[in-house]
Scaffold this motif. Structure first.
Motif, PDB file in Angstrom:
ATOM      1  N   ILE B  13       0.565  -1.358   0.013  1.00 12.06           N
ATOM      2  CA  ILE B  13      -0.113  -0.153   0.131  1.00 12.06           C
ATOM      3  C   ILE B  13       0.961   1.229   0.072  1.00 12.06           C
ATOM      4  N   VAL B  14       0.678   1.881  -1.027  1.00  6.11           N
ATOM      5  CA  VAL B  14       1.401   3.177  -1.023  1.00  6.11           C
ATOM      6  C   VAL B  14       0.546   4.574  -0.678  1.00  6.11           C
ATOM      7  N   VAL B  15       0.820   5.190   0.386  1.00  4.78           N
ATOM      8  CA  VAL B  15      -0.012   6.379   0.827  1.00  4.78           C
ATOM      9  C   VAL B  15       0.634   7.359   0.054  1.00  4.78           C
ATOM     10  N   PRO B  16      -0.133   8.069  -0.864  1.00  5.43           N
ATOM     11  CA  PRO B  16       0.311   9.312  -1.524  1.00  5.43           C
ATOM     12  C   PRO B  16       0.380  10.585  -0.789  1.00  5.43           C
ATOM     13  N   ASP B  17       1.158  11.368  -1.155  1.00  9.29           N
ATOM     14  CA  ASP B  17       1.125  12.645  -0.299  1.00  9.29           C
ATOM     15  C   ASP B  17      -0.012  13.611  -0.709  1.00  9.29           C
ATOM     16  N   ARG B  18      -0.334  14.691   0.094  1.00  9.82           N
ATOM     17  CA  ARG B  18      -1.574  15.400  -0.374  1.00  9.82           C
ATOM     18  C   ARG B  18      -1.514  15.995  -1.794  1.00  9.82           C
ATOM     19  N   ILE B  19      -2.520  15.977  -2.303  1.00  9.69           N
ATOM     20  CA  ILE B  19      -2.663  16.335  -3.688  1.00  9.69           C
ATOM     21  C   ILE B  19      -2.290  18.096  -3.719  1.00  9.69           C
ATOM     22  N   THR B  20      -1.805  18.673  -4.455  1.00 13.63           N
ATOM     23  CA  THR B  20      -1.426  19.931  -4.385  1.00 13.63           C
ATOM     24  C   THR B  20      -2.155  20.710  -5.319  1.00 13.63           C
ATOM     25  N   LYS B  21      -2.464  19.971  -6.808  1.00 14.04           N
ATOM     26  CA  LYS B  21      -3.174  20.672  -7.698  1.00 14.04           C
ATOM     27  C   LYS B  21      -4.631  20.992  -7.309  1.00 14.04           C
ATOM     28  N   LYS B  22      -5.176  22.260  -7.853  1.00 16.64           N
ATOM     29  CA  LYS B  22      -6.604  22.383  -7.577  1.00 16.64           C
ATOM     30  C   LYS B  22      -7.247  22.394  -8.949  1.00 16.64           C
ATOM     31  N   ASP B  23      -6.853  22.131 -10.180  1.00 15.93           N
ATOM     32  CA  ASP B  23      -7.548  22.027 -11.192  1.00 15.93           C
ATOM     33  C   ASP B  23      -7.115  20.939 -11.992  1.00 15.93           C
ATOM     34  N   TYR B  24      -8.058  20.132 -12.749  1.00 12.37           N
ATOM     35  CA  TYR B  24      -7.879  19.082 -13.300  1.00 12.37           C
ATOM     36  C   TYR B  24      -8.848  19.133 -14.662  1.00 12.37           C
ATOM     37  N   ASP B  25      -8.385  18.252 -15.704  1.00 17.74           N
ATOM     38  CA  ASP B  25      -9.095  18.103 -16.576  1.00 17.74           C
ATOM     39  C   ASP B  25     -10.214  16.917 -16.213  1.00 17.74           C
ATOM     40  N   SER B  94       3.475   4.288 -12.260  1.00 24.58           N
ATOM     41  CA  SER B  94       4.661   4.714 -13.095  1.00 24.58           C
ATOM     42  C   SER B  94       4.300   5.798 -13.704  1.00 24.58           C
ATOM     43  N   THR B  95       3.176   6.570 -13.573  1.00 17.28           N
ATOM     44  CA  THR B  95       2.758   7.630 -14.245  1.00 17.28           C
ATOM     45  C   THR B  95       2.744   8.756 -13.507  1.00 17.28           C
ATOM     46  N   ASP B  96       2.592  10.078 -13.859  1.00 19.29           N
ATOM     47  CA  ASP B  96       2.168  11.349 -12.937  1.00 19.29           C
ATOM     48  C   ASP B  96       0.837  11.401 -12.671  1.00 19.29           C
ATOM     49  N   ILE B  97       0.131  10.461 -12.681  1.00 21.87           N
ATOM     50  CA  ILE B  97      -1.358  10.467 -12.293  1.00 21.87           C
ATOM     51  C   ILE B  97      -1.602  10.933 -10.781  1.00 21.87           C
ATOM     52  N   ASP B  98      -2.472  11.754 -10.537  1.00 19.34           N
ATOM     53  CA  ASP B  98      -2.357  12.325  -8.953  1.00 19.34           C
ATOM     54  C   ASP B  98      -3.438  10.983  -8.612  1.00 19.34           C
ATOM     55  N   TYR B  99      -3.427  10.650  -7.289  1.00 19.56           N
ATOM     56  CA  TYR B  99      -4.348   9.791  -6.672  1.00 19.56           C
ATOM     57  C   TYR B  99      -4.329  10.075  -5.237  1.00 19.56           C
ATOM     58  N   THR B 100      -5.434  10.152  -4.630  1.00 16.71           N
ATOM     59  CA  THR B 100      -5.789   9.977  -3.263  1.00 16.71           C
ATOM     60  C   THR B 100      -6.787   8.896  -2.839  1.00 16.71           C
ATOM     61  N   GLU B 127     -10.190  18.916   0.472  1.00 15.37           N
ATOM     62  CA  GLU B 127      -9.755  19.590  -0.725  1.00 15.37           C
ATOM     63  C   GLU B 127     -10.797  20.055  -1.634  1.00 15.37           C
ATOM     64  N   ILE B 128     -10.774  21.249  -2.050  1.00 11.38           N
ATOM     65  CA  ILE B 128     -11.946  21.742  -3.007  1.00 11.38           C
ATOM     66  C   ILE B 128     -10.979  21.760  -4.205  1.00 11.38           C
ATOM     67  N   VAL B 129     -11.599  20.869  -5.036  1.00 15.23           N
ATOM     68  CA  VAL B 129     -11.026  20.625  -6.423  1.00 15.23           C
ATOM     69  C   VAL B 129     -11.875  20.998  -7.884  1.00 15.23           C
ATOM     70  N   ARG B 130     -11.371  21.686  -8.830  1.00 14.99           N
ATOM     71  CA  ARG B 130     -12.093  21.923 -10.117  1.00 14.99           C
ATOM     72  C   ARG B 130     -11.633  21.179 -10.856  1.00 14.99           C
ATOM     73  N   THR B 131     -12.672  20.784 -11.969  1.00 17.49           N
ATOM     74  CA  THR B 131     -12.394  19.741 -13.031  1.00 17.49           C
ATOM     75  C   THR B 131     -13.362  20.245 -14.174  1.00 17.49           C
ATOM     76  N   LYS B 132     -12.785  19.685 -15.149  1.00 19.32           N
ATOM     77  CA  LYS B 132     -13.617  19.857 -16.653  1.00 19.32           C
ATOM     78  C   LYS B 132     -14.645  18.830 -16.469  1.00 19.32           C
ATOM     79  N   THR B 133     -14.167  17.523 -16.391  1.00 17.84           N
ATOM     80  CA  THR B 133     -14.993  16.463 -16.370  1.00 17.84           C
ATOM     81  C   THR B 133     -14.876  15.844 -15.337  1.00 17.84           C
ATOM     82  N   ILE B 134     -15.923  14.764 -15.060  1.00 19.51           N
ATOM     83  CA  ILE B 134     -15.743  13.837 -13.806  1.00 19.51           C
ATOM     84  C   ILE B 134     -16.216  12.433 -14.683  1.00 19.51           C
ATOM     85  N   ILE B 135     -15.220  11.506 -14.103  1.00 18.70           N
ATOM     86  CA  ILE B 135     -15.714  10.037 -14.707  1.00 18.70           C
ATOM     87  C   ILE B 135     -16.092   9.263 -13.364  1.00 18.70           C
TER      88      ILE B 135
END
Lengths: 496, 437
Positions: B13-25, B94-100, B127-135
C-alpha cells in the motif's frame, strides 16, 4: 450515602438515573442484562415525542400528565444532551366519516390535558400542510407540537451524562434476586455477585413483572406487544414533513408514516399481542409487514416500492395487565420502587417519569441536597461530513481519522467510530459490539446495512485495539461476527 | 509525461502525499478497474487526471477476488482479481497521475459546462478541486436480505457475499462454518466453492429462478464438483436465531410467479446466510448532481459516450451497469476517458440528432439509453428471459445479429458503427430480441 440501584438501562431507567445524579448523598448504579444501553424496548419503536392529546385524561390521569410533562422536558433534554430531534407536528389522517367523527374527542382531551394547538383540519388544508397525504383522505386532526427523536442516541447521551456526573453503569449484568431484610430491600443479587442497596428501582421493561416478583410483588404481569416496522432508504422521494398516522384504535395509536431524524421514511407499527413467554420474539413476519404497507398506503399519496426498504425490524412493548403505567414507591418492602409497564407513550414520558420517580425517592430520604456541580451538558460525537469545511479541517488536523470516511452510505469517518469505542468503554460496556458502534455513529445504518464498511470496521478494530474479528460480537452473547481465522477449519480447529 | 512517481509496488500500500493541484481536466471517482483504466487512458491522451478512492488502497473489488477468471478478454490471460488489478495499479504508479486514498467526494457541484467543483474529505483535510469532467466509477453495492424480503429476527451471521469475501480474502477471517448461499449468480457459486475450500460446510445454494443464474461452467466447477445442493425455484422467506446468531433458514418452493407455495416450508440449519442476490450501481453522487437514473439498470442514463445527463459527467463500470466481466468495466472506463478527452478538446459533446433507445421484445435493460449520432456505439444489455435461436435486432436501421442462446445472466455486448446508425430516420431506435423464423 444512599445506594440506589436502577434495574434496566432503557430510556426509563436512564431518565430516572439522570434525575438522581442531581443530588448529593446518593450513589446511582444502573444495571442491565444487555452489554449496552437501550437494547430492550428503547431500541425499536416509532420514535415519536407525542403531543399527548391521545391520552384519556380520566382513564389515565398520571399517564397523560407525565406524557405532557415529558414532552416539554424533551425540548430541554435534546439541547442539553445534543440528541437528534425535530418538531414537525403531526396529523391524524381520517379516511372515512367514522374515523373523522372519532377525532373530535381528542380536541377535548387536548384541552383538558393542556396540549396546545390541536384542531380539526379539512382536506384542503391538510393537503396543503402535507402534500404527501393521500388525496382520498377526507380530513384530519392537526397537533403542531409533535416531534421525533432518535431514541437510541437519546439513551446513549443520557448514559454518558450519568457517568459524567458520577453515576455507574453495570452492563451485561443480570439481576437474579432482590434481597429483603426486615421489610426493607438491602441488596441485589446479580450474575456478577451481590450489591448492597438502599433503594432498588425496577425499570426492567419487558421483565419488570419478574423483577417485582423477586421483591415479593405480584399484583401485575407484563406481556409483550409486538410492533413491526419498515424503514426505507434515505434516498426515496417520499418524505413527509409532518408525522402522519391512521386513526387510533383502542389498542394502538395507529400506523405511522414519518421521516425520521436520520432522513428515512419509517412506517409501522403493527400491534400484536404475544404470549407472556415471548419476550424475545422481536421478529418480523410477511403478514405483519404486508399489513403495515397496506395501512401506510391509505395515508400516503405514494409509497416507495418494497425493494427500497433498507431494514425491517420489530420491537416489543411491555404491556401491563393493569393497562396503565405502574409507578410506585413500596413501603413493603421499603425502598422498592417500580416504573413498570411503561408502554406508549413511554418514550415521551420518560424524562417526566424520571422526575416523578426521583421525587418519590428523594422525599423519603434524609440529608439529600441538590448538587451545585451537576453537569447538564453532554456533547455529541462530531460528524465531519456534515460540518463546514473550516470546522471539519480543524477536527481533522487534531485527528486525521476524522478525515477518512469509512461508511459511505451514512458518511461516517473512522474518527467517529474510534470515538464511539472510547465512549463505550467510558460508560463501562463489558465488550465492544458492532451494534454499539452502529447506534452511536450510524455507520452500518444506511442502504447497504454495513455490507461494505462492516468488515473494514472489524479489521480496523483488530489492528487498532487488538479485538480479533472472531471475538467481536454484533450484539453480545453468541452473536459473534466471525468464527475463526481462515485455514483454521482446515487444520481441524473449529473455532470458538 | 510518464515520469515515474514511485516504483511499481505489487501488493504494497502506497499512501500518496497530499494533492497540491486544484484544477484537473478529469477527476475519476473510484479506484477500481473501471476508474484505473479510465485514469490511465485519460492521462495517455494528455488529460490532467486525479483518482479519488475511499478505501486505503487502489484496486477496488478485485483485491478480494482470489479466484481466476479475470482478464480473459482484455489481456487474453486468465488471472486472479489482484493479479489483474495490479497490472493497472503498477502502471498508474509509474505515471504522474495524481491519486488520493481514504478520500471521499462529499459534494459535487456543476458550475458550468467546463467547471465542476468537488469537495473531497481526506485525512489531510478538505480538498476543493475544480475539474472540467468527472468520470464516475464508484462501483456498486450488494442487495441485502431486506431487499429480497427475508423476515424474522436480525441476528449476526447474515451477510452479503462481498462482505464474506472481504473478510476471508482480504483479512483472513472465517465468517462461518455452516453456510447457506442465497443466489446462484457467479458470485454465489464462487463463494460456495470458496467456503468449501476453507473447510466449511455449504448446505445449499438457493435460487428463486427455475435455472441457475451463473455460468454453466461455474455450476459444474463450484457446485457439482463438490456435491453442493442447488435448490432451484426456492427462496428463503425467514430466518431463525439462537443466542444472537442465525441458526436456520426457512426455505420455501415458489411457483412460476415467484410466490411461495404453501406447505413446502423447510428449515435448513446453518450458522451463516450469504446473500448473493445481485448488485445495484452506486449513484448517490450522480443523483445529487441531478443526473437521471434509469429504473432498469439502476444506473445513470447515458449516451454512447457514457456521458450522463449532466454534461461532462461520465460513468463507467458497475456504477454504470452491472457487468458480468471486469473486462467490460475496463472497456467502459477507457471509453469514458476517450469521451472525456473529446469533451475537454471540443468543449463539450455535441448532439447531431438526439435518439432515444427503446426496449423492445424480451429486452430488460440497455446502455446507452440515448445517442447523439456522432460516434460508433457500444451497447450492453440484458434480456428479460432465456430464449434460443433468436435475432438481436436494432429495428429501425434493419440491423440483426443471430444469437444461438440468450440468457438474462449473460450480458449482450454489441457494437454498432456510426455509418449504420446514420441510416436511422426516426428519433427512436428499438432494440429487441425476436425469434429467428
Amino acid at each position: 450515602m444512599y445506594r440506589t440501584i436502577i434495574i434496566g438501562a432503557g430510556i426509563t431507567g436512564l431518565s430516572i438515573a439522570r434525575w438522581l445524579t442531581r443530588y448529593r448523598g446518593l450513589q446511582v448504579i444502573v444495571i442491565d442484562k444487555e452489554p449496552d444501553v437501550g437494547w430492550g424496548v428503547t431500541k425499536a419503536n416509532t420514535s415519536i415525542i407525542h403531543p399527548c392529546h391521545e391520552e384519556h385524561p380520566d382513564k389515565h390521569p398520571l399517564r397523560s400528565k407525565l406524557c405532557l410533562e415529558g414532552h416539554n422536558l424533551w425540548y430541554k433534554w435534546v439541547k442539553e444532551l445534543e440528541i437528534p430531534a425535530k418538531w414537525p407536528g403531526e396529523i391524524i389522517v381520517a379516511t372515512n366519516d367514522e374515523e373523522l367523527k372519532g377525532l373530535h374527542k381528542y380536541i377535548d382531551y387536548a384541552y383538558r390535558i393542556g396540549v396546545p394547538g390541536v384542531r380539526l383540519i379539512d382536506r384542503g388544508e391538510m393537503l396543503r400542510l402535507e402534500p404527501w397525504i393521500n388525496p382520498d383522505a377526507i380530513g384530519g386532526l392537526y397537533a403542531p407540537t409533535a416531534g421525533t427523536i432518535n431514541p437510541m442516541m437519546a439513551a446513549i447521551a443520557i448514559a454518558e451524562n450519568i457517568v459524567d456526573n458520577g453515576g455507574k453503569l453495570l452492563l451485561g449484568t443480570r439481576v437474579e434476586d432482590i434481597v429483603v431484610r426486615d421489610g426493607k430491600v438491602v441488596a441485589v443479587e446479580t450474575s456478577k455477585g451481590g450489591i448492597e442497596a438502599d433503594i432498588v428501582v425496577n425499570a426492567a421493561g419487558l421483565y419488570a413483572d419478574k423483577i417485582s416478583r423477586m421483591a415479593g410483588i405480584d399484583d401485575y404481569s407484563i406481556h409483550p406487544r409486538r410492533g413491526q416496522y419498515l424503514l426505507f432508504s434515505d434516498r426515496v422521494d417520499v418524505k413527509p414533513n409532518k408525522i402522519l398516522h391512521t386513526a387510533p384504535t383502542p389498542k394502538t395509536k395507529g400506523v405511522y408514516a414519518i421521516t425520521t431524524v436520520d432522513g428515512n421514511l419509517l412506517i409501522g407499527p403493527t400491534a400484536e399481542d404475544l404470549p407472556e413467554e415471548a419476550r424475545e420474539e422481536n421478529t418480523t413476519t410477511h403478514q405483519g409487514l404486508d399489513f403495515i404497507y397496506e395501512m401506510a398506503s391509505r395515508i400516503l399519496r405514494k409509497l416507495p416500492p418494497r425493494n427500497k426498504v433498507v431494514k425491517t425490524f420489530a420491537g416489543l412493548r411491555p404491556e401491563p395487565s393493569t393497562g396503565t403505567f405502574i409507578i410506585r414507591f413500596h413501603e413493603k418492602p421499603w425502598g422498592f420502587v417500580e416504573a413498570a409497564g411503561i408502554r406508549s407513550p413511554g418514550l415521551t414520558a420518560a424524562p417526566a417519569i424520571g422526575k416523578h420517580v426521583s421525587k418519590l425517592i428523594i422525599e423519603r430520604l434524609e440529608n439529600i441536597e441538590p448538587r451545585k456541580d451537576w453537569r447538564s451538558k453532554r456533547q455529541a460525537i462530531p460528524r465531519p461530513a456534515y460540518m463546514a469545511p473550516r470546522e471539519r479541517d480543524k477536527l481533522i488536523r487534531e485527528n486525521p481519522d476524522y478525515g477518512w470516511i469509512i461508511c459511505v452510505c451514512r458518511k461516517v469517518s473512522l474518527g467517529e467510530i474510534m470515538e464511539a469505542v472510547k465512549r463505550m468503554k467510558k460508560i463501562g460496556v463489558p465488550e465492544i459490539t458492532l451494534d454499539g458502534i452502529k447506534f452511536r455513529t450510524h455507520s452500518m445504518y444506511g442502504d447497504c446495512q454495513g455490507s461494505q464498511c462492516r468488515p473494514h470496521i472489524a479489521y480496523l478494530l483488530w489492528k487498532r485495539l487488538g479485538i480479533q474479528p472472531w471475538r467481536i460480537t454484533t450484539k453480545g452473547d453468541g452473536s459473534k461476527y466471525a468464527f475463526t481465522e481462515v485455514k483454521a477449519l482446515l487444520r481441524g480447529d473449529r473455532g470458538a | 509525461m510518464l515520469s515515474p512517481k514511485s516504483k511499481p509496488s505489487y501488493g504494497v500500500i502506497v499512501v500518496p502525499d497530499r494533492i497540491t493541484k486544484k484544477d484537473y481536466d478529469t477527476v475519476v471517482i473510484g479506484g477500481g478497474p473501471a476508474g484505473l483504466a479510465a485514469a490511465l487512458k485519460a492521462r495517455e491522451k494528455g488529460l490532467e487526471t486525479l483518482v479519488v478512492e475511499t478505501r486505503d488502497r487502489l484496486g477496488g473489488i478485485p483485491l478480494q477476488c482470489i479466484h481466476p477468471g479475470f482478464g480473459i478478454h482484455y489481456f487474453k490471460e486468465d488471472m486472479t482479481g489482484p493479479e489483474f488489478v495490479y497490472r493497472f495499479i503498477d502502471k498508474l504508479l509509474s505515471t504522474d497521475i495524481d491519486y488520493t486514498v481514504k478520500s471521499y467526494v462529499n459534494m459535487a457541484e456543476y458550475v458550468s459546462p467546463m467547471e465542476k467543483k468537488l469537495e473531497i474529505i481526506t485525512p489531510y483535510g478538505t480538498e476543493i478541486v475544480r475539474t472540467k469532467t468527472i468520470i464516475y466509477a464508484a462501483g456498486a453495492r450488494e442487495r441485502t436480505r431486506y431487499e429480497i424480503g427475508i423476515t424474522g429476527p436480525n441476528p449476526a451471521g447474515i451477510m452479503t457475499a462481498g462482505e464474506a469475501q472481504t473478510l476471508m480474502d482480504m483479512y483472513g477471517v472465517m465468517p462461518g462454518k455452516k453456510i447457506l448461499i442465497v443466489g446462484s449468480g457467479d458470485v454465489g457459486l464462487i463463494m460456495a466453492r470458496r467456503f468449501v475450500l476453507e473447510g466449511a460446510e455449504v448446505v445449499g445454494v438457493v435460487e428463486i429462478l427455475p435455472y441457475p443464474s451463473g455460468l454453466i461452467r461455474n455450476v459444474q466447477q463450484c457446485l457439482k464438483d463438490y456435491g453442493i445442493p442447488l435448490l432451484l425455484s426456492h427462496m428463503v422467506i425467514s430466518v431463525k436465531q439462537r443466542n444472537g446468531r442465525v441458526s436456520s433458514a426457512v426455505v420455501v418452493k415458489v411457483d412460476e410467479n415467484f410466490k411461495p407455495i404453501q406447505g413446502t416450508e423447510n428449515e435448513i440449519e446453518c450458522d451463516t446466510i450469504v446473500i448473493a442476490a445481485g448488485l445495484k450501481p452506486r449513484t448517490k453522487l450522480l443523483e445529487s448532481l441531478g443526473a437521471q437514473i434509469d429504473p432498469r439498470t439502476k444506473g445513470p442514463v447515458v449516451n454512447e459516450y457514457f456521458e450522463t445527463t449532466i454534461p461532462g459527467v461520465f460513468a463507467a463500470g458497475n456504477a454504470l451497469i452491472i457487468n458480468d466481466y471486469v473486462d467490460y468495466a475496463v472497456e467502459q472506463g477507457e471509453l469514458a476517458a476517450l469521451a472525456a478527452t473529446k469533451y475537454v478538446d471540443e468543449k463539450g459533446i455535441r448532439i447531431k440528432k438526439p435518439v432515444k433507445i427503446v426496449l423492445g421484445r424480451n429486452m430488460r435493460l440497455i446502455v446507452p439509453q440515448m445517442l447523439t449520432l456522432t460516434s460508433d456505439a457500444l451497447f450492453y444489455g440484458r434480456v428479460a428471459r432465456p430464449e434460443d435461436n433468436v435475432w438481436l435486432s436494432f429495428k429501425e436501421i434493419g440491423f440483426k445479429i443471430p444469437q444461438l442462446k440468450v440468457l438474462p445472466s449473460i450480458m449482450i455486448r454489441q457494437k454498432i458503427r456510426l455509418d449504420k446508425l446514420r441510416m436511422l430516420e426516426t428519433d427512436t431506435l428499438t432494440v429487441e430480441v425476436i425469434p429467428r423464423d
